[in-house]
Design a protein around this motif. Structure first.
Motif, PDB file in Angstrom:
ATOM      1  N   LEU A  87       1.017  -1.091   0.014  1.00 15.01           N
ATOM      2  CA  LEU A  87      -0.109  -0.068  -0.093  1.00 15.01           C
ATOM      3  C   LEU A  87       0.947   1.087   0.034  1.00 15.01           C
ATOM      4  N   ILE A  88       0.792   2.014  -1.117  1.00 14.23           N
ATOM      5  CA  ILE A  88       1.914   3.025  -1.476  1.00 14.23           C
ATOM      6  C   ILE A  88       1.078   4.392  -1.259  1.00 14.23           C
ATOM      7  N   CYS A  89       1.329   5.172  -0.175  1.00 14.20           N
ATOM      8  CA  CYS A  89       0.656   6.504   0.005  1.00 14.20           C
ATOM      9  C   CYS A  89       1.593   7.532  -0.403  1.00 14.20           C
ATOM     10  N   VAL A  90       1.314   8.239  -1.403  1.00 19.77           N
ATOM     11  CA  VAL A  90       1.969   9.302  -2.085  1.00 19.77           C
ATOM     12  C   VAL A  90       1.522  10.728  -1.927  1.00 19.77           C
ATOM     13  N   ALA A  91       2.436  11.656  -1.536  1.00 14.27           N
ATOM     14  CA  ALA A  91       2.153  13.117  -1.609  1.00 14.27           C
ATOM     15  C   ALA A  91       3.609  13.807  -1.772  1.00 14.27           C
ATOM     16  N   LEU A  92       3.901  13.498  -2.918  1.00 15.38           N
ATOM     17  CA  LEU A  92       5.471  13.974  -3.097  1.00 15.38           C
ATOM     18  C   LEU A  92       5.689  15.442  -2.484  1.00 15.38           C
ATOM     19  N   PRO A  93       6.854  15.416  -1.662  1.00 15.49           N
ATOM     20  CA  PRO A  93       7.894  14.591  -1.927  1.00 15.49           C
ATOM     21  C   PRO A  93       8.012  13.486  -0.747  1.00 15.49           C
ATOM     22  N   GLY A  94       6.737  13.164  -0.253  1.00 13.83           N
ATOM     23  CA  GLY A  94       6.567  11.949   0.873  1.00 13.83           C
ATOM     24  C   GLY A  94       5.942  10.923   0.521  1.00 13.83           C
ATOM     25  N   LEU A  95       6.436   9.695   0.873  1.00 16.66           N
ATOM     26  CA  LEU A  95       5.708   8.433   0.666  1.00 16.66           C
ATOM     27  C   LEU A  95       5.556   7.665   1.945  1.00 16.66           C
ATOM     28  N   ALA A  96       4.865   6.872   2.039  1.00 16.50           N
ATOM     29  CA  ALA A  96       4.488   5.998   3.030  1.00 16.50           C
ATOM     30  C   ALA A  96       4.227   4.533   2.510  1.00 16.50           C
ATOM     31  N   ILE A  97       4.966   3.632   2.648  1.00 18.63           N
ATOM     32  CA  ILE A  97       5.142   2.175   1.974  1.00 18.63           C
ATOM     33  C   ILE A  97       4.619   1.207   3.197  1.00 18.63           C
ATOM     34  N   SER A  98       3.559   0.352   3.043  1.00 18.74           N
ATOM     35  CA  SER A  98       3.437  -0.605   3.842  1.00 18.74           C
ATOM     36  C   SER A  98       2.917  -1.666   3.390  1.00 18.74           C
ATOM     37  N   THR A  99       2.800  -2.930   4.442  1.00 17.97           N
ATOM     38  CA  THR A  99       2.120  -4.084   3.853  1.00 17.97           C
ATOM     39  C   THR A  99       0.746  -4.134   4.483  1.00 17.97           C
ATOM     40  N   ASP A 100       0.010  -5.044   3.887  1.00 12.10           N
ATOM     41  CA  ASP A 100      -1.321  -5.051   4.515  1.00 12.10           C
ATOM     42  C   ASP A 100      -1.487  -5.423   6.046  1.00 12.10           C
ATOM     43  N   GLN A 101      -0.238  -5.510   6.737  1.00  8.92           N
ATOM     44  CA  GLN A 101      -0.495  -5.891   8.081  1.00  8.92           C
ATOM     45  C   GLN A 101      -0.451  -4.568   9.156  1.00  8.92           C
ATOM     46  N   GLY A 102      -0.165  -3.719   8.406  1.00  6.28           N
ATOM     47  CA  GLY A 102       0.074  -2.120   9.070  1.00  6.28           C
ATOM     48  C   GLY A 102       1.145  -2.193   9.762  1.00  6.28           C
ATOM     49  N   GLN A 103       1.784  -2.853  10.495  1.00  7.71           N
ATOM     50  CA  GLN A 103       2.913  -2.830  11.190  1.00  7.71           C
ATOM     51  C   GLN A 103       4.233  -2.654  10.219  1.00  7.71           C
ATOM     52  N   LEU A 104       4.812  -1.623  10.544  1.00  7.25           N
ATOM     53  CA  LEU A 104       6.288  -1.213   9.896  1.00  7.25           C
ATOM     54  C   LEU A 104       7.383  -2.000  10.286  1.00  7.25           C
ATOM     55  N   THR A 105       8.023  -2.993   9.672  1.00 10.37           N
ATOM     56  CA  THR A 105       8.621  -3.961  10.284  1.00 10.37           C
ATOM     57  C   THR A 105      10.195  -3.573   9.928  1.00 10.37           C
ATOM     58  N   GLY A 106      10.385  -2.651   9.050  1.00 11.62           N
ATOM     59  CA  GLY A 106      11.780  -2.446   8.681  1.00 11.62           C
ATOM     60  C   GLY A 106      12.120  -3.125   7.461  1.00 11.62           C
ATOM     61  N   HIS A 107      11.469  -3.982   7.138  1.00 14.93           N
ATOM     62  CA  HIS A 107      11.935  -5.136   6.085  1.00 14.93           C
ATOM     63  C   HIS A 107      11.456  -4.447   4.919  1.00 14.93           C
TER      64      HIS A 107
END
Length: 725
Positions: A87-107
């Protein structure tokens, strides 16, 4: 500041972040290459009409001799982190990239980014010592996603969850964590948020060369990390009751009454930076907020999502903040790609001319001013062309697109003053075209010994005709010469680039300088249908004659090319076909849209409608955020298109294609200088009745409706704008 370029992946246009900054005016660097800002010096040898055996004599096909050698490529990573499930949220120059689990694990790619740097890699929430069970993840807008989890917090509550944890994540670096209780008694819950980052560049992440997480320090109401190249901080509201730098941990003790809720907000920022001010979210956005309604409810969702994605990909020229352009796509290409920026701006002209003007002005400042064979060119990286041809130069494509976009933007309502300011750049592009062709007939490939590509001739032919129209309108010389060359090109092309076979023939993909043909057939031939808009709503003539155009339409409508989800990049019966090959079999949305429009304008509505319906079905499967490409596997009953794991999504040209497809149904052909607009709707109304509101023609709102009988009616237009015949 644009993010740096990582090593390319599947080809030279598969780049993380952005293209390197183009050379300054009059610079001596070669056109920008992916991962190689000072690529090999291209030359532009003249090329006459091939004197070797012509296509009609059935010469040995290209491939019976050693293929053309591509230029040395940058070292490529073995595997690019997949993006198709992200799931890629975009508002350049910002991004937030996530999996469907919601937790950001750093992987992998997970994390918050600003200008290509990962400012937060890990953000893991625990409530009462446990991770919430993920039950839903969805995009809520182009720049935001929502993740919902549940847990059982009451010791005697039975099997049903009684606490819901909702995380709203935004590309601007904000995350809101809301806890809602359905327990029958008050709850006291410890909440922990574990944070960490490596401050890595997206390019290093793509190449798999990131280092370990950095140590944190307690900072204000949160944590901070720093390294030699910068730093980042997370602040929390309300402030945590405890912050442990060694563990990267923030803690709260939350009191939840029965039926109550509470919200924690995290703000993630690079050092010294404020919230992301996305260009698409301000009142001065160059894209009109158009809307679609119709018998097919999908048209509304497609246009809305397409415009949202385009807004999310808008960037400002740092030196000229009033000029905006589109980044190529997220997450890999969050900077300017000249040819794609021009193509996307052209497809979005129905939303106004502001984006076209900003894109043209931005690229005008990068034009090579010479002296030398590159004088008048725009920069651009090489792009992979599949298994049969060496990489092509997108600088050539951009140089030819510049006068085309300027000419058509004028027809849509770009003011004369702005057009005249950009006219000298367009003239230099056209001068480069004529100088590079020289005494020959065809525009050659910049790579020495490279092929004569069919799509390059189509781009050059269109640029010559629309450029001549533009020059004549402002009393500049050169128009007659361009038209004469275009006429000679048409005559030669119809013989030299047509391959006769038992199936009725096909256009060749390319010819080598010594006259051999490259006979494979793919979606790139769609550009032969894109002739461009002249005055009085008339399209320019094409390179193919009527019989050849009819055969091209038949080929595009065949099962070998029409996958049911769109047009394959390479026919399924061709040697080297790979349904995931992004130039050798995958469906590229832009080329399918170009084919739909070209077929509709040429009168082949059955083939155009089939491709349109397939693309709309694919859009629905992708929740209307179309990726730049997906697999060319054949559509089956109850099936869905297979995503490409390395595709950008959102993509500027894919989102712009949604705008182009829907406005094509109404056949809007404006001529603002003449004060007219002509409507040539698709008479077969493949999607039923459709209404489009909030478009822009001649600088004013424009609305049109196409009824079920294929009759178009203007419902709103600029004062004085007349309906053309």
């Amino acid at each position: 500041m644009h993010p740096p370029t990582p090593p390319p992946a599947a080809d030279d246009d598969r780049r993380a972040a952005s293209t390197p900054a183009p050379p300054s005016r009059g610079g001596t660097g070669a056109p920008v290459g992916a991962g190689n800002p000072r690529g090999p010096e291209p030359r532009f040898p003249g090329s006459g009409r091939p004197s070797a055996p012509t296509a009609r004599g059935a010469p040995p096909p290209f491939g019976t001799r050693p293929p053309l050698s591509p230029p040395p490529a940058a070292r490529r990573p073995a595997h690019l982190p997949p993006t198709h499930t992200a799931l890629i949220c975009v508002a350049l120059p910002g991004l937030a990239i996530s999996t469907d689990q919601g937790q950001l694990t750093g992987h992998g790619l997970e994390g918050f980014y600003r200008a290509g740097r990962r400012v937060l890699a890990r953000c893991q929430v625990r409530v009462a010592g446990r991770e919430p069970l993920a039950v839903q993840a969805r995009m809520t807008a182009a720049d935001s996603a929502r993740f919902v989890g549940t847990l059982r917090a009451s010791p005697d509550g039975g099997p049903d969850p009684d606490v819901v944890v909702v995380r709203d994540r935004h590309a601007d670096g904000t995350e809101r964590i809301t806890l809602r209780s359905a327990a029958l008694r008050p709850l006291r819950l410890p909440v922990e948020v574990s944070l960490g980052t490596d401050l890595a560049d997206l390019g290093a992440i793509a190449a798999g060369t990131v280092g370990p997480e950095l140590p944190a320090t307690v900072h204000a109401f949160g944590l901070r990390w720093s390294c030699a190249t910068g730093g980042a901080a997370v602040t929390a509201d309300p402030p945590p009751s405890d912050a442990l730098a060694s563990a990267g941990l923030l803690r709260w003790e939350i009191e939840l009454p029965p039926g109550g809720s509470t919200t924690l907000e995290l703000r993630i920022r690079p050092d010294g930076a404020g919230p992301v001010r996305a260009v698409g979210h301000v009142a001065t956005s160059p894209l009109a907020p158009a809307r679609a309604v119709g018998d097919d409810p999908r048209v509304q969702a497609l246009l809305r999502t397409s415009i949202e994605d385009l807004q999310a990909l808008l960037l400002r020229d740092p030196a000229h903040p009033s000029d905006t352009h589109l980044a190529a796509g997220a997450p890999w290409r969050c900077g300017m790609a000249p040819a794609e920026a021009l193509a996307a701006a052209r497809m979005t002209l129905p939303l106004g001319t502001g984006l076209a003007a900003g894109t043209l002005r931005t690229l005008a400042r990068t034009q090579f001013l010479g002296p030398g064979p590159r004088a008048g060119m725009l920069p651009g990286p090489r792009r992979d062309a599949g298994a049969h041809l060496p990489p092509g130069c997108t600088g050539t494509e951009a140089t030819l697109l510049f006068p085309v976009l300027l000419a058509e933007a004028r027809r849509w309502g770009l003011p004369d003053q702005e057009t005249e300011e950009l006219l000298p750049t367009a003239e230099r592009c056209l001068t480069w075209l004529r100088a590079t062709v020289g005494d020959g007939t065809y525009l050659p490939d910049p790579h020495p010994g490279g092929p004569l590509r069919c799509e390059t001739q189509a781009h050059a032919h269109r640029a010559a005709l629309l450029g001549a129209d533009l020059l004549d309108a402002y009393g500049r010389p050169g128009g007659p010469g361009l038209r004469q060359w275009a006429k000679e090109l048409r005559t030669a092309f119809r013989d030299d680039f047509w391959v006769d076979d038992r199936g009725g023939g096909r256009p060749a993909a390319a010819r080598t300088p010594d006259g051999r043909i490259v006979p494979h057939f793919g979606a790139i031939a769609a550009h032969l249908l894109d002739t461009g808009l002249l005055g009085a709503g008339e399209p320019a003539p094409g390179l193919l004659d009527k019989v050849q155009t009819e055969q091209l339409a038949r080929l595009f409508g065949s099962p070998a090319m029409d996958s049911g989800w769109g047009l394959r990049g390479l026919g399924s019966k061709e040697e080297g076909y790979n349904p995931f090959g992004h130039r050798s079999g995958a469906v590229r949305v832009q080329e399918t849209a170009v084919a739909v429009v070209g077929l509709a304008v040429a009168g082949y509505e059955r083939e155009a409608s089939s491709l349109l319906r397939g693309l709309l079905a694919a859009a629905e499967a992708f929740e209307y955020r179309l990726p730049e490409m997906y697999a060319g596997e054949q559509r089956t009953e109850g099936g869905a298109p297979l995503p490409h794991p390395a595709a950008c999504r959102p993509s500027a040209v894919a989102a712009a294609s949604g705008v182009l497809l829907l406005t094509t149904l109404a056949g809007i052909r404006p001529d603002a200088p003449a004060g007219t607009v002509t409507l040539r709707p698709v008479r077969s109304v493949p999607l039923g009745e459709i209404g489009l509101t909030g478009l822009r023609v001649a600088g004013a709102p424009f609305s049109v409706r196409v009824g079920r009988l294929g009759i178009a009616m203007v419902e709103e237009a600029a004062t004085g704008l007349q309906l053309g015949a």
